[in-house]
Design an enzyme around this catalytic site. Structure first.
Site, PDB file in Angstrom:
ATOM      1  CB  CYS A  54      -0.896  -0.018   1.238  1.00 42.55           C
ATOM      2  SG  CYS A  54      -2.009   1.400   1.325  1.00 42.55           S
ATOM      3  CG  HIS A  83      -5.714  -2.393  -1.405  1.00 42.71           C
ATOM      4  ND1 HIS A  83      -4.654  -3.004  -0.760  1.00 42.71           N
ATOM      5  CD2 HIS A  83      -5.486  -1.045  -1.282  1.00 42.71           C
ATOM      6  CE1 HIS A  83      -3.842  -2.074  -0.273  1.00 42.71           C
ATOM      7  NE2 HIS A  83      -4.316  -0.880  -0.576  1.00 42.71           N
ATOM      8  CD  GLU A  84      -6.739   1.246  -4.223  1.00 43.79           C
ATOM      9  OE1 GLU A  84      -6.869   2.203  -3.448  1.00 43.79           O
ATOM     10  OE2 GLU A  84      -5.644   0.694  -4.429  1.00 43.79           O
ATOM     11  CG  HIS A 107      -7.393   2.805   0.893  1.00 49.42           C
ATOM     12  ND1 HIS A 107      -6.658   3.010   2.041  1.00 49.42           N
ATOM     13  CD2 HIS A 107      -6.555   2.168   0.031  1.00 49.42           C
ATOM     14  CE1 HIS A 107      -5.437   2.511   1.874  1.00 49.42           C
ATOM     15  NE2 HIS A 107      -5.347   1.986   0.662  1.00 49.42           N
TER      16      HIS A 107
HETATM   17 ZN    ZN Z   1      -3.688   1.075  -0.143  1.00 49.85          ZN
END
Ligand code: ZN
Length: 186
Positions: free
Chosen positions: A101, A143-144, A147
């Site tokens: 990341c 993953h995004e 966030h």
């Molecule tokens: Zn990330």
């Protein structure tokens, strides 16, 4: 000229806040945020970046898959901005693989993710788009999306023993372990 953003680092509160919906994809500030995210992603050699990672707490990220040594079969796709993205459905099974990341430099973690997902998002042109994502792109999306909910990949680890340094990760790429060989083949 569009300048890159500095990237928020783990510990900065913005990475732990849920991001807010974007009401008007055509607003000039949204379009210029997309442009700056694209430049920032390009300069940092990432495969994805979410707006909270540049301290902009809005539901927007860019996915930019391309073939790399660990995923030689990853699709080469133009960097794609996804606004107000949603996970509609997913496979039961998960696959564990290494993630890094931009906001957590220096380490990698072995993260379980759904192997295939159905997603919905708005394009930067304002069109609603639904599609099935698999493998590497599905991993980037999850993953995004995390966030945007204040979640980072560390939160998804099954054990802190699933963390390694970048240096060891890169060494393993040169001498693949059975685990790495397995994931390269998938
Ligand atoms: Zn990330």
């Amino acid at each position: 000229m569009v300048n890159a953003f500095p990237i928020a680092q783990l510990g900065e509160p913005v990475l732990r806040q849920p991001a807010t919906l974007i009401e008007d994809s055509q607003a000039p500030w949204v379009q210029s945020l997309i442009d700056r995210l694209l430049v920032t992603l390009h300069q940092s050699n990432g495969v994805g970046i979410a707006a909270p990672q540049v301290a902009q707490s809005h539901r927007l990220f860019v996915v930019a898959s391309r073939p790399n040594p660990r995923y030689p079969n990853a699709p080469l796709m133009n960097p794609t901005a996804m606004l107000n993205p949603r996970l509609i459905s997913h496979t039961e099974d998960t696959v564990r693989d290494w993630e890094g990341c931009l906001s957590i430099p220096g380490i990698r973690g072995l993260v379980p993710r759904y192997s295939a997902i159905e997603v919905e998002y708005q394009t930067r042109e304002g069109e609603l788009h639904q599609q099935i994502l698999e493998g590497f792109v599905a991993r980037i999306f999850q993953h995004e999306l995390d966030h945007l909910n204040g979640v980072v990949f560390l939160d998804r680890l099954e054990s802190v023993q699933d963390i390694i340094t970048d240096q060891v990760y890169l060494q393993r790429l040169q001498t693949p372990t059975p685990q790495a060989q397995k994931s390269i083949g998938s």
